[in-house]
Design a protein around this motif. Structure first.
Motif, mmCIF file in Angstrom:
data_model
loop_
_atom_site.group_PDB
_atom_site.id
_atom_site.type_symbol
_atom_site.label_atom_id
_atom_site.label_comp_id
_atom_site.label_asym_id
_atom_site.label_seq_id
_atom_site.Cartn_x
_atom_site.Cartn_y
_atom_site.Cartn_z
ATOM 1 N N ALA A 226 0.845 -1.203 0.000
ATOM 2 C CA ALA A 226 0.000 0.000 0.000
ATOM 3 C C ALA A 226 0.875 1.245 0.000
ATOM 4 N N TRP A 227 0.493 2.239 -0.803
ATOM 5 C CA TRP A 227 1.229 3.502 -0.854
ATOM 6 C C TRP A 227 0.734 4.427 0.245
ATOM 7 N N VAL A 228 1.668 5.018 0.976
ATOM 8 C CA VAL A 228 1.315 5.880 2.097
ATOM 9 C C VAL A 228 2.237 7.093 2.130
ATOM 10 N N GLU A 229 1.751 8.129 2.788
ATOM 11 C CA GLU A 229 2.553 9.320 3.084
ATOM 12 C C GLU A 229 2.702 9.391 4.599
ATOM 13 N N VAL A 230 3.945 9.388 5.058
ATOM 14 C CA VAL A 230 4.216 9.363 6.492
ATOM 15 C C VAL A 230 4.851 10.680 6.911
ATOM 16 N N THR A 231 4.244 11.322 7.905
ATOM 17 C CA THR A 231 4.807 12.530 8.517
ATOM 18 C C THR A 231 5.304 12.166 9.902
ATOM 19 N N GLY A 232 6.555 12.496 10.194
ATOM 20 C CA GLY A 232 7.095 12.103 11.491
ATOM 21 C C GLY A 232 8.459 12.684 11.766
ATOM 22 N N HIS A 233 9.077 12.177 12.850
ATOM 23 C CA HIS A 233 10.383 12.659 13.298
ATOM 24 C C HIS A 233 11.390 11.514 13.304
ATOM 25 N N TRP A 234 12.610 11.848 12.902
ATOM 26 C CA TRP A 234 13.688 10.870 12.970
ATOM 27 C C TRP A 234 13.967 10.511 14.425
ATOM 28 N N GLN A 235 14.204 9.244 14.671
ATOM 29 C CA GLN A 235 14.522 8.752 16.009
ATOM 30 C C GLN A 235 16.034 8.604 16.115
#
Length: 265
Positions: A226-235
């Motif tokens: 599934a194609w997704v767009e992920v918004t987040g922070h590097w760990q």
């Protein structure tokens, strides 16, 4: 292979190339965008070659009809003086070419790739290829020419391959505290419920595709592929600092999207 079949194959293959490059963007499943003009030129050239060959074959087929009519002495005079020689020449022509214009049946197998383009339309490389690929695009900063500063405002849209390179090799820590937006497809990750955001990068065509991936934490795993767009922070305490490392991104939001027109980076 007869001249007629060669002409037909040239026309069909050229039309198939034009179909995927001039009249649609299906070519992006196979090669990078910059190669489109070359595909269009190649397809047009094949069609022209095929049409020239078809015209030559048509003249060859009509020639015995024209030669059989004597414009000065009539058809009977031609039969009286040259009929026997013409028959001998026709037999010799058939013997030379192997029973006239017959075409080996196996020659028609060359139409299968053309039919595949029109009827099957193979999909772009995806989750299966990424799962079974050992090649990655994570490279040292020296190989990428260093890292430019990120925009001051966020979230910052990034290529997944660029995010991987910064997470592993950017000693300046340009990703620390920054919110980024990454796009890719889901592949299974380590442990129960774990998953990777994955993208394939090509230099020329799908045959040289390399895999980039980021382990996603804090979000439910989408279906495989599934194609997704992920918004987040590097760990920062993820597995970094080694060529084989896979960076970790803590997801703030995961949004399902449709497959991009150009599936490769």
């Amino acid at each position: 292979m007869s001249r007629e079949v060669r002409a037909l194959l040239h026309i069909l293959v050229g039309a198939a190339v034009l179909h995927i490059s001039l009249f649609s963007e299906l070519y992006l499943r196979y090669v990078r965008r910059g190669l489109r003009p070359y595909l269009i030129a190649s397809g047009a050239l094949l069609v022209v070659v095929g049409l020239v060959g078809a015209a030559a074959a048509a003249r060859e087929l009509l020639r015995p009809v024209r030669d059989g009519h004597d414009v000065h002495g009539g058809h009977d005079a031609h039969e009286a003086h040259g009929g026997h020689d013409a028959q001998d020449g026709h037999d010799a022509h058939d013997a030379h070419h192997g029973h006239g214009h017959g075409t080996p049946r196996t020659a028609w197998l060359l139409l299968l790739p053309v039919l595949a383009i029109y009827l099957l339309q193979p999909q772009a490389l995806g989750a299966y290829t990424a799962q079974h690929s050992d090649s990655t695009t994570v490279r040292p900063a020296a190989a990428t020419g260093g890292f430019a500063p990120l925009p001051a405002t966020g979230p910052v849209p990034m290529r997944l391959a660029d995010f991987d390179a910064r997470a592993v090799w950017d000693t300046g820590g340009s990703l620390k505290g920054r919110q980024v937006v990454l796009t890719g497809f889901a592949t299974p990750g380590p442990g129960a419920g774990g998953w990777y955001l994955t993208r394939l990068t090509i230099t020329c065509c799908a045959a040289d595709a390399l895999t980039s991936k980021v382990e996603i934490g804090g979000g439910d795993a989408p279906p495989k592929g599934a194609w997704v767009e992920v918004t987040g922070h590097w760990q920062p305490d993820g597995r970094t600092g080694q060529d084989s490392a896979v960076p970790v991104l803590t997801a703030d939001r995961v949004r399902r999207i449709t497959e991009p027109g150009d599936p490769y980076e």
